[in-house]
Design an enzyme around this catalytic site. Structure first.
Site, PDB file in Angstrom:
ATOM      1  CD1 TRP A  19      20.087  79.067  55.238  1.00 35.90           C
ATOM      2  CD2 TRP A  19      21.436  77.445  54.513  1.00 35.90           C
ATOM      3  NE1 TRP A  19      21.377  79.524  55.375  1.00 35.90           N
ATOM      4  CE2 TRP A  19      22.231  78.544  54.938  1.00 35.90           C
ATOM      5  CE3 TRP A  19      22.076  76.305  54.007  1.00 35.90           C
ATOM      6  CZ2 TRP A  19      23.617  78.536  54.878  1.00 35.90           C
ATOM      7  CZ3 TRP A  19      23.458  76.295  53.954  1.00 35.90           C
ATOM      8  CH2 TRP A  19      24.217  77.395  54.388  1.00 35.90           C
ATOM      9  CE1 TYR A  52      19.678  77.617  58.659  1.00 31.99           C
ATOM     10  CE2 TYR A  52      17.661  76.374  58.353  1.00 31.99           C
ATOM     11  CZ  TYR A  52      19.032  76.412  58.490  1.00 31.99           C
ATOM     12  OH  TYR A  52      19.761  75.245  58.441  1.00 31.99           O
ATOM     13  CG  LEU A 200      29.865  71.339  44.160  1.00 32.05           C
ATOM     14  CD1 LEU A 200      30.847  70.367  43.514  1.00 32.05           C
ATOM     15  CD2 LEU A 200      30.148  71.450  45.656  1.00 32.05           C
TER      16      LEU A 200
END
Length: 282
Positions: A19, A52, A200
């Site tokens: 990706w 992608y 995160l």
């Protein structure tokens, strides 16, 4: 619950994602080396998709695999939901094969659920198998109820994998989807196993427990996160990196063995789910 190549070889326990790779021509050479290094390290499962970079990642993969025995590799690509019916799926698959410069895919996934009925997609996947264009088929981003519906469709039981986002900071799949797949011996491919980016990811890598375990093993936080997923039966993480150094680091995580105490500490810092949660996307 294993992926097996045409000649019976099993890819390593960690695969390679793509990706965002292939999109910047200036990084093409570096990303190519990263994927090559992964293959050399035994990470012979490579995952990509027509989405992608509008096929750029598939083209990158195609440029890499020309230097290797095709049957030693396990190549995965994904079809857009709106292309997953009789009208478009055959052209989509052939276009992916053309970009990847290969005659077949080891695994072809429905990228996420769309408007095409599961029954039609399964029939198309079966036809692609009969034509020799794919060896197996599966899905991505399907939760438990979706999987139940899919498996009830004629031929749906042949689903070979479900690819979902799963990492230490996003454990919702452990509540019911992962046990559901494990009971049926359907592998789970974990994308973004190191979290995508931003707060995160920083929170995971900088977490005191993760840092302490990393120090104890002489490992990196990324290796601890991958090792955590490898303790889950039937889970194959597919980290993505465009740097060969990080590829080697990812591959080496397969040798890291976390203790029961360390796993308990990770549970305390990142508790497993106690209720049903929607599939995460970050």
């Amino acid at each position: 619950m294993e992926f097996v190549t045409v000649n019976g070889k099993r890819p390593g326990p960690i695969g390679q994602g793509t990706w965002y790779l292939g999109e910047d021509p200036a990084s093409f050479g570096q990303e190519r080396k990263a994927l090559q290094e992964g293959i050399e390290q035994g990470m012979t499962l490579i995952d990509t998709a027509e989405m992608y970079g509008d096929g750029a990642a598939e083209e990158l993969v195609g440029s890499v695999i020309q230097h290797y025995d095709r049957e030693s590799l396990y190549l995965v690509s994904k079809v857009y939901p709106f292309n997953a019916g009789r009208k478009n799926i055959f052209n989509s698959c052939r276009n992916s094969l053309r970009r990847m410069r290969t005659d077949y895919l080891d695994l072809y996934l429905l990228h996420w659920r769309g408007g095409v009925p599961f029954a039609e997609t399964v029939e198309c996947m079966q036809e692609l198998q009969r034509q020799g264009l794919i060896r197996a088929w599966g899905v991505s981003n399907l939760d438990t109820e979706d999987m139940q519906e899919l498996l009830a469709v004629p031929g749906g039981g042949a689903c070979a994998a479900d690819q979902v986002l799963y990492h230490l900071g996003s454990r919702g799949v452990e509540y019911d989807l992962l046990p559901f797949l494990q009971q049926r011996e359907i592998p789970m491919m974990a994308y973004c196993p190191l979290a995508q980016a931003g707060r995160l990811r920083r929170g995971l890598f900088a977490n005191d427990t993760v840092q302490d375990i990393s120090f104890a093993h002489g490992a990196t936080p990324a290796q601890v996160l991958l090792a955590f997923l490898l303790t889950k039966p039937g889970v194959l993480p597919i980290p993505r990196t465009g740097r060969a150094l990080h590829t080697v680091e990812n591959a080496d995580a397969a040798a890291l063995r976390l203790t029961a105490e360390e796993l308990a500490a990770l549970d305390a810092s990142f508790p497993p789910p106690t209720r049903k949660l929607p599939l995460d996307i970050q």
